[in-house]
Scaffold this motif. Structure first.
Motif, PDB file in Angstrom:
ATOM      1  N   GLY A  56       0.822  -1.213   0.000  1.00  0.00           N
ATOM      2  CA  GLY A  56       0.000   0.000   0.000  1.00  0.00           C
ATOM      3  C   GLY A  56       0.851   1.255   0.000  1.00  0.00           C
ATOM      4  O   GLY A  56       0.564   2.226  -0.705  1.00  0.00           O
ATOM      5  N   SER A  57       1.926   1.225   0.776  1.00  0.00           N
ATOM      6  CA  SER A  57       2.831   2.377   0.824  1.00  0.00           C
ATOM      7  C   SER A  57       3.503   2.602  -0.521  1.00  0.00           C
ATOM      8  O   SER A  57       3.605   3.729  -1.007  1.00  0.00           O
ATOM      9  CB  SER A  57       3.891   2.159   1.910  1.00  0.00           C
ATOM     10  N   ILE A  58       3.978   1.518  -1.146  1.00  0.00           N
ATOM     11  CA  ILE A  58       4.674   1.635  -2.430  1.00  0.00           C
ATOM     12  C   ILE A  58       3.738   2.101  -3.538  1.00  0.00           C
ATOM     13  O   ILE A  58       4.092   2.963  -4.348  1.00  0.00           O
ATOM     14  CB  ILE A  58       5.321   0.281  -2.804  1.00  0.00           C
ATOM     15  N   LEU A  59       2.515   1.533  -3.582  1.00  0.00           N
ATOM     16  CA  LEU A  59       1.549   1.933  -4.612  1.00  0.00           C
ATOM     17  C   LEU A  59       1.233   3.427  -4.525  1.00  0.00           C
ATOM     18  O   LEU A  59       1.230   4.138  -5.532  1.00  0.00           O
ATOM     19  CB  LEU A  59       0.259   1.127  -4.465  1.00  0.00           C
ATOM     20  N   GLY A  60       0.942   3.888  -3.309  1.00  0.00           N
ATOM     21  CA  GLY A  60       0.643   5.304  -3.137  1.00  0.00           C
ATOM     22  C   GLY A  60       1.836   6.186  -3.465  1.00  0.00           C
ATOM     23  O   GLY A  60       1.692   7.242  -4.088  1.00  0.00           O
ATOM     24  N   TYR A  61       3.013   5.752  -3.053  1.00  0.00           N
ATOM     25  CA  TYR A  61       4.253   6.493  -3.319  1.00  0.00           C
ATOM     26  C   TYR A  61       4.469   6.667  -4.820  1.00  0.00           C
ATOM     27  O   TYR A  61       4.899   7.731  -5.288  1.00  0.00           O
ATOM     28  CB  TYR A  61       5.419   5.729  -2.687  1.00  0.00           C
ATOM     29  N   ALA A  62       4.139   5.615  -5.596  1.00  0.00           N
ATOM     30  CA  ALA A  62       4.330   5.663  -7.050  1.00  0.00           C
ATOM     31  C   ALA A  62       3.233   6.443  -7.757  1.00  0.00           C
ATOM     32  O   ALA A  62       3.491   7.099  -8.778  1.00  0.00           O
ATOM     33  CB  ALA A  62       4.383   4.234  -7.601  1.00  0.00           C
ATOM     34  N   ALA A  63       2.012   6.391  -7.232  1.00  0.00           N
ATOM     35  CA  ALA A  63       0.871   6.974  -7.942  1.00  0.00           C
ATOM     36  C   ALA A  63       0.628   8.445  -7.614  1.00  0.00           C
ATOM     37  O   ALA A  63       0.153   9.204  -8.465  1.00  0.00           O
ATOM     38  CB  ALA A  63      -0.395   6.174  -7.632  1.00  0.00           C
ATOM     39  N   LEU A  64       0.949   8.867  -6.413  1.00  0.00           N
ATOM     40  CA  LEU A  64       0.595  10.220  -5.980  1.00  0.00           C
ATOM     41  C   LEU A  64       1.213  11.340  -6.824  1.00  0.00           C
ATOM     42  O   LEU A  64       0.586  12.381  -6.999  1.00  0.00           O
ATOM     43  CB  LEU A  64       0.962  10.408  -4.504  1.00  0.00           C
TER      44      LEU A  64
END
Length: 230
Positions: A56-64
């Motif tokens: 979840g942290s990585i996905l948000g970090y990449a998408a934001l």
């Protein structure tokens, strides 16, 4: 000109896509998209397994960072009110959006810290972690609130591409959305919206900017068909 319109559309759609991915990442932080307690992410972090929190942290970090592409349609929607007046909230939100990835990625670190504090009954560590979390949130909320109020005033002036009623779709809604959802959509179904409620607000905010500024033969200023720009 046609190439610019195409790039504008792609940028707007990518910004919305980034929001959708971030919504999914928010639910990874609570262990998955499923019915459950309608509570905020930080309340889940000490109990959720490490792997979903990490993803979840990585996905948000990449998408934001894709949110930054949404500033283009926002500026176009506000530009009829004046370039300088339109630039101020765009710059403030740009600054805010650059803070999002680090804030989101830190969730996995908070998770490890809060779990360690719970296992060792270290109340001081829990308190310190929450203090760090809240301090970062204040840094984010101040420019976001300022930009939101500025945008609302411009929209209410009737000189933008927004209709006046659209002034209520604002990032400023973020602090009030979750408490309202907890009352309106309680557990277990509220869990589908929380913890992604803030992300939903930003998706709607960007989508509305894309919608009103979408390249077309004729656009209305302030939603008034008597006043148009080509």
């Amino acid at each position: 000109m046609q190439k610019q319109k195409t790039l504008f559309k792609i940028a707007g759609l990518l910004a919305i896509f980034g929001g959708v991915v971030c919504y999914v990442s928010d639910h990874f932080l609570r262990g998955g998209i499923a019915p459950g307690p309608a509570i905020d992410i930080v309340e889940f972090l000490p109990t959720v397994p490490f792997e979903p929190v990490l993803w979840g942290s990585i996905l948000g970090y990449a998408a934001l960072p894709l949110y930054l592409l949404g500033l283009w349609p926002l500026y176009r929607a506000l530009e009829p009110a004046g370039r300088l007046l339109a630039s101020v909230p765009v710059v403030l939100l740009g600054y805010t959006f650059t803070l999002f990835p680090g804030y989101h990625y830190s969730a996995v670190l908070y998770s490890l810290g809060l779990r360690t504090a719970a296992e060792s009954s270290n109340g001081l560590l829990t308190e310190q972690l929450m203090q760090v979390h809240e301090s970062a949130l204040y840094v984010i909320m101040f420019p976001m609130a300022t930009a939101s109020i500025w945008i609302a005033i411009l929209i209410l002036s009737g000189k933008t591409l927004y209709a006046r009623w659209m002034a209520f779709i604002s990032p400023l809604l973020l602090p009030v959305v979750s408490p309202l959802i907890k009352k309106m959509i309680p557990s277990p179904w509220g869990a589908y919206v929380i913890p992604g409620s803030g992300t939903i607000v930003l998706i709607l905010f960007i989508a509305l900017a894309v919608w009103v500024s979408w390249p077309s033969p004729k656009r209305y200023i302030g939603g008034d068909p008597k006043v148009t720009i080509e």
